[in-house]
Scaffold this active site. Sequence first.
Site, short mmCIF file in Angstrom:
data_model
loop_
_atom_site.label_atom_id
_atom_site.label_comp_id
_atom_site.label_asym_id
_atom_site.label_seq_id
_atom_site.Cartn_x
_atom_site.Cartn_y
_atom_site.Cartn_z
N SER A 109 0.83 -1.22 0.00
CA SER A 109 0.00 0.00 0.00
C SER A 109 0.86 1.26 0.00
O SER A 109 2.03 1.24 0.38
CB SER A 109 -0.91 0.01 1.24
OG SER A 109 -1.58 -1.21 1.36
N1 SAH Z 1 0.25 -5.23 4.35
C1 SAH Z 1 0.73 -5.63 3.04
C2 SAH Z 1 -0.26 -5.28 1.96
C3 SAH Z 1 -0.55 -6.46 1.11
S1 SAH Z 1 -1.90 -6.32 -0.02
C4 SAH Z 1 2.11 -5.09 2.76
O1 SAH Z 1 2.65 -4.31 3.56
O2 SAH Z 1 2.69 -5.50 1.76
C5 SAH Z 1 -3.12 -7.27 0.79
C6 SAH Z 1 -2.85 -8.72 0.99
O3 SAH Z 1 -4.02 -9.32 1.53
C7 SAH Z 1 -2.52 -9.53 -0.27
O4 SAH Z 1 -1.27 -10.10 -0.14
C8 SAH Z 1 -3.62 -10.59 -0.32
O5 SAH Z 1 -3.19 -11.85 -0.78
C9 SAH Z 1 -4.03 -10.66 1.12
N2 SAH Z 1 -5.36 -11.25 1.37
C10 SAH Z 1 -6.51 -11.08 0.67
N3 SAH Z 1 -7.50 -11.82 1.22
C11 SAH Z 1 -6.95 -12.45 2.29
C12 SAH Z 1 -7.46 -13.38 3.27
N4 SAH Z 1 -8.72 -13.81 3.27
N5 SAH Z 1 -6.60 -13.83 4.21
C13 SAH Z 1 -5.30 -13.43 4.25
N6 SAH Z 1 -4.77 -12.59 3.35
C14 SAH Z 1 -5.58 -12.10 2.40
#
Ligand code: SAH
Length: 265
Positions: A109
Amino acid sequence: MTSTPPRRFPLSLSQVVARDGGSEVLRPQRPVDDAARERSRSMQPAGVGLDSHSVRERLVERLVREGLRDERVIAALRAVPRHRFVDSALVQQAYEDTSLPIGLGQTISKPSVVARMLALMLAPHAATARLRVLEIGTGCGYQAALIACFSRSVVSIERLKPLHDKARANLLAIDAGDVRLVYGDGRLGHAPNAPYDAIIAAAGGDDVPAPWLEQLAVGGRLVAPSGDGSGAGQVLVVVDRLADGRLQRSVHEAVRFVPLKSGLA
Ligand code: SAH
């Protein structure tokens, strides 16, 4: 203003746990350490390592100018090298206020959005509070590393195995402290370590899953993107568990996060 001293890297990584098929296994650390060291060496293009502190400082100054006040978040943004969490082709953009691809259609993000959500999450908690935090959506592990700077413990769940593994290597490479990585469906939260003083989601569904609310401690706060009711957009939703156990929900600005999906991949 708050006064928590910044947590400095390196810190000891005490727990990195993966959950496969319901049983928790401690991964062998040595090969992971070696792989992480190898990777960190290969992803340091000339100049970036030397300059990253001042480049990072410029980003922090910009976020402060735009209204960031929480000292815990400011210290964490100063401490965590964001360029170590993105692919080598993108390191030059690591300190711009922009989201970046981390593979498998997911993104790290925008720093301003991360800072805003963390500040919202921390607002009800004293600077001295030793928080137990649950993050849904580990992605590359950057936000988990930030949270580790000011928390007693962090549990972070990811449903995409390659990203779960990548985050593990990234966090080991910077010795990110007490982060427990869980491979699982974050919509279920993580009951074994509940309740949590703070819950933060990096992916948004139609609504806030019930297990997150059940796992929120009294006095705790949840921050998550969630459907705005139109079926098209998302808003930031904050849920507080009040002293009498009741939940209080407030809705904030429009946001755009990757979808919260179900099941594992
Ligand atoms: N906090 C992260 C942002 C990642 S984007 C960073 O600093 O990089 C959001 C993430 O949520 C993605 O990797 C996606 O695979 C994950 N995601 C989506 N649905 C999910 C679920 N039900 N359980 C766990 N992760 C999930």
